[in-house]
Design an enzyme around this catalytic site. Sequence first.
Site, PDB file in Angstrom:
ATOM      1  N   HIS A   1       0.860  -1.200   0.000  1.00 60.80           N
ATOM      2  CA  HIS A   1       0.000   0.000   0.000  1.00 60.80           C
ATOM      3  C   HIS A   1       0.887   1.238   0.000  1.00 60.80           C
ATOM      4  O   HIS A   1       1.655   1.431  -0.939  1.00 60.80           O
ATOM      5  CB  HIS A   1      -0.930  -0.079   1.219  1.00 60.80           C
TER       6      HIS A   1
ATOM      7  N   HIS B   1      -2.289  -2.204  -9.549  1.00 61.24           N
ATOM      8  CA  HIS B   1      -3.242  -1.533  -8.648  1.00 61.24           C
ATOM      9  C   HIS B   1      -4.470  -2.411  -8.494  1.00 61.24           C
ATOM     10  O   HIS B   1      -4.857  -3.132  -9.418  1.00 61.24           O
ATOM     11  CB  HIS B   1      -3.659  -0.172  -9.237  1.00 61.24           C
TER      12      HIS B   1
ATOM     13  N   ASP C   1       2.762   5.666  -6.713  1.00 64.38           N
ATOM     14  CA  ASP C   1       4.029   5.551  -5.970  1.00 64.38           C
ATOM     15  C   ASP C   1       5.251   5.489  -6.868  1.00 64.38           C
ATOM     16  O   ASP C   1       6.376   5.595  -6.389  1.00 64.38           O
ATOM     17  CB  ASP C   1       3.989   4.287  -5.088  1.00 64.38           C
TER      18      ASP C   1
HETATM   19  C1  SDX Z   1      -1.430   2.156  -3.370  1.00 67.19           C
HETATM   20  O1  SDX Z   1      -6.207   0.949  -3.310  1.00 67.19           O
HETATM   21  C2  SDX Z   1      -5.679   2.110  -3.486  1.00 67.19           C
HETATM   22  O2  SDX Z   1      -6.294   3.030  -3.955  1.00 67.19           O
HETATM   23  C3  SDX Z   1      -4.240   2.234  -3.038  1.00 67.19           C
HETATM   24  C4  SDX Z   1      -3.540   3.521  -3.404  1.00 67.19           C
HETATM   25  C5  SDX Z   1      -4.103   4.692  -2.640  1.00 67.19           C
HETATM   26  O3  SDX Z   1      -3.940   5.819  -3.128  1.00 67.19           O
HETATM   27  O4  SDX Z   1      -4.604   4.490  -1.502  1.00 67.19           O
HETATM   28  O5  SDX Z   1      -3.668   3.752  -4.789  1.00 67.19           O
HETATM   29  C6  SDX Z   1      -2.055   3.468  -3.063  1.00 67.19           C
HETATM   30  O6  SDX Z   1      -1.417   1.315  -2.521  1.00 67.19           O
HETATM   31  C7  SDX Z   1      -0.896   1.922  -4.759  1.00 67.19           C
HETATM   32  C8  SDX Z   1      -0.294   0.487  -4.916  1.00 67.19           C
HETATM   33  C9  SDX Z   1       1.114   0.528  -4.341  1.00 67.19           C
HETATM   34  N1  SDX Z   1       1.695  -0.850  -4.296  1.00 67.19           N
HETATM   35  C10 SDX Z   1       2.684  -1.196  -5.115  1.00 67.19           C
HETATM   36  O7  SDX Z   1       3.121  -0.503  -6.037  1.00 67.19           O
HETATM   37  C11 SDX Z   1       3.277  -2.565  -4.789  1.00 67.19           C
HETATM   38  C12 SDX Z   1       3.466  -3.341  -6.106  1.00 67.19           C
HETATM   39  N2  SDX Z   1       2.149  -3.654  -6.630  1.00 67.19           N
HETATM   40  C13 SDX Z   1       1.569  -4.859  -6.203  1.00 67.19           C
HETATM   41  O8  SDX Z   1       1.996  -5.509  -5.091  1.00 67.19           O
HETATM   42  C14 SDX Z   1       0.154  -5.087  -6.668  1.00 67.19           C
HETATM   43  O9  SDX Z   1       0.025  -4.595  -7.935  1.00 67.19           O
HETATM   44  C15 SDX Z   1      -0.958  -4.578  -5.801  1.00 67.19           C
HETATM   45  C16 SDX Z   1      -0.784  -5.019  -4.378  1.00 67.19           C
HETATM   46  C17 SDX Z   1      -1.024  -3.094  -5.866  1.00 67.19           C
HETATM   47  C18 SDX Z   1      -2.194  -5.198  -6.344  1.00 67.19           C
HETATM   48  O10 SDX Z   1      -1.982  -6.599  -6.241  1.00 67.19           O
HETATM   49  P1  SDX Z   1      -3.030  -7.610  -6.824  1.00 67.19           P
HETATM   50  O11 SDX Z   1      -4.367  -7.324  -6.269  1.00 67.19           O
HETATM   51  O12 SDX Z   1      -2.497  -8.992  -6.702  1.00 67.19           O
HETATM   52  O13 SDX Z   1      -3.036  -7.191  -8.358  1.00 67.19           O
HETATM   53  P2  SDX Z   1      -3.811  -7.922  -9.445  1.00 67.19           P
HETATM   54  O14 SDX Z   1      -4.855  -8.833  -8.908  1.00 67.19           O
HETATM   55  O15 SDX Z   1      -4.234  -6.851 -10.402  1.00 67.19           O
HETATM   56  O16 SDX Z   1      -2.654  -8.848 -10.104  1.00 67.19           O
HETATM   57  C19 SDX Z   1      -2.893  -9.383 -11.392  1.00 67.19           C
HETATM   58  C20 SDX Z   1      -1.673 -10.227 -11.711  1.00 67.19           C
HETATM   59  C21 SDX Z   1      -1.308 -11.215 -10.611  1.00 67.19           C
HETATM   60  O17 SDX Z   1      -0.715 -12.296 -11.245  1.00 67.19           O
HETATM   61  P3  SDX Z   1      -1.643 -13.658 -11.462  1.00 67.19           P
HETATM   62  O18 SDX Z   1      -2.128 -14.063 -10.086  1.00 67.19           O
HETATM   63  O19 SDX Z   1      -2.778 -13.230 -12.389  1.00 67.19           O
HETATM   64  O20 SDX Z   1      -0.687 -14.662 -12.078  1.00 67.19           O
HETATM   65  O21 SDX Z   1      -0.528  -9.362 -11.861  1.00 67.19           O
HETATM   66  C22 SDX Z   1       0.459  -9.735 -10.923  1.00 67.19           C
HETATM   67  C23 SDX Z   1      -0.226 -10.498  -9.830  1.00 67.19           C
HETATM   68  O22 SDX Z   1       0.664 -11.407  -9.222  1.00 67.19           O
HETATM   69  N3  SDX Z   1       1.029  -8.484 -10.401  1.00 67.19           N
HETATM   70  C24 SDX Z   1       2.297  -8.130 -10.539  1.00 67.19           C
HETATM   71  C25 SDX Z   1       2.403  -6.862  -9.944  1.00 67.19           C
HETATM   72  N4  SDX Z   1       1.206  -6.506  -9.464  1.00 67.19           N
HETATM   73  C26 SDX Z   1       0.357  -7.516  -9.756  1.00 67.19           C
HETATM   74  N5  SDX Z   1       3.368  -8.748 -11.106  1.00 67.19           N
HETATM   75  C27 SDX Z   1       4.555  -8.060 -11.053  1.00 67.19           C
HETATM   76  N6  SDX Z   1       4.719  -6.845 -10.496  1.00 67.19           N
HETATM   77  C28 SDX Z   1       3.667  -6.209  -9.928  1.00 67.19           C
HETATM   78  N7  SDX Z   1       3.831  -5.020  -9.366  1.00 67.19           N
END
Ligand code: SDX
Length: 387
Positions: A228, A269, A327
């Site tokens: 997050h 996201h 971020d």
């Molecule tokens: C914030 O909710 C909000 O509004 C939050 C926020 C706010 O203003 O409050 O916007 C702020 O928290 C922004 C996010 C910051 N976090 C990061 O940048 C950390 C890196 N990102 C991830 O950890 C991830 O993208 C999440 C946690 C943000 C979302 O994770 P999810 O829910 O698992 O994402 P998804 O379901 O869309 O993933 C789809 C696929 C998955 O693979 P499969 O299970 O389909 O095989 O994409 C993959 C994920 O594993 N994936 C990534 C990835 N993010 C998702 N692979 C590589 N790198 C990434 N960053």
Amino acid sequence: KNGFFTYDPGFMSTASCESQITFIDGGKGVLLHRGYPIDQLAEHSDYLETCYLLLKGELPNQEQKQHFVQAVKDSSEVASSVANLIQSFPKEAHPMAVMCSAVAALAAVYNDEIDITKEADRDQTAYRLIGQMPTLAAMTYKHLKGEDFVASNPALDYAANYLNMTFGKSTDDKVSPVLAKAMDRIFLLHADHEQNASTSTVRLSGSSGTNPFAAIAAGISTLWGPAHGGANEAVLNMLEEIGSVDNIDTYVAKAKDKADPFRLMGFGHRVYKNFDPRAKVMKQAADEVLSELGLENDPLLAIAKKLEKIALEDEYFIQKKLYPNVDFYSGIIMKALGIPTEMFTVIFATGRAVGWYAHWDEMVSKPYKIGRPRQLYTGYTQRDYPA
Ligand code: SDX
């Protein structure tokens, strides 16, 4: 009804659902605060005006804005008991741990002065929270650096005052307008984002009728995590670990390898499956600030831009709908402003405090019920204890 269970508006519609504050369309990359697009607010508004908009639902006229700005300035001094609490922490403490404690301590300072059924008390609490978050953040930084606190200077605008309390040596130091504008835009871009993990925490916690500062402290705890708000710190650490544009392909391959837990920090996201509109504004701000500071050749900026280009053209990221989020570029600007990575999420929390509060205020300002999310039970059905 989705086949599993009926939607019970009774428990969902109070603590964690209905709101008029922020609208996000994740598919179209749209973010509106009370109907105004984030890019227009970033260009024409400032952080405190956006705070007023989030809290009151309309942009302030000149008189309303002056009153709001003055009320925040008048409420920005931190009680000595809270200053002493900050100074009681070890120098190696993470600043987010200090901020969780310091904001929760405001509940002890003001608890007897808040009747959450009275709008005037809620307004005064908003002034104190918005006014004191930068002061607490600066105090935390100064304590961990082993430096004396610098008092708030009411002659300075909000962001300039924060920079001076953090990096200044005295209350009357001069602050670069370029840095102050960049800092204000960072606060503005982090102000609110609908019901993300930390905002949902604040609404659920607040739905029990607890002290608002205690509910905000719960939100700070949630924001701290690297999935997050902690991602901005993780992005900088990742860019520094990549070290050179020549290493980018290796890290992109790691991020695509399901067996490898590594993820590209600053990408992806829960809601945006298109670009994060804040990331576009933040990228533009990064270009402006670094060129104004003569840092346009910053190697980290070069790595970030090349990484973004590669990821946006990569089949895996396209298929998974992974784009840079808020971020990804914010850390580059904060580093250029001289802010250490461990303070990045504290800056995020300082900007987001108004969003947390606006959601809490929206909920408690009308009849509400305690939130009670239900689980999807997958355990044993009833069975008897062996005779
Ligand atoms: C914030 O909710 C909000 O509004 C939050 C926020 C706010 O203003 O409050 O916007 C702020 O928290 C922004 C996010 C910051 N976090 C990061 O940048 C950390 C890196 N990102 C991830 O950890 C991830 O993208 C999440 C946690 C943000 C979302 O994770 P999810 O829910 O698992 O994402 P998804 O379901 O869309 O993933 C789809 C696929 C998955 O693979 P499969 O299970 O389909 O095989 O994409 C993959 C994920 O594993 N994936 C990534 C990835 N993010 C998702 N692979 C590589 N790198 C990434 N960053």
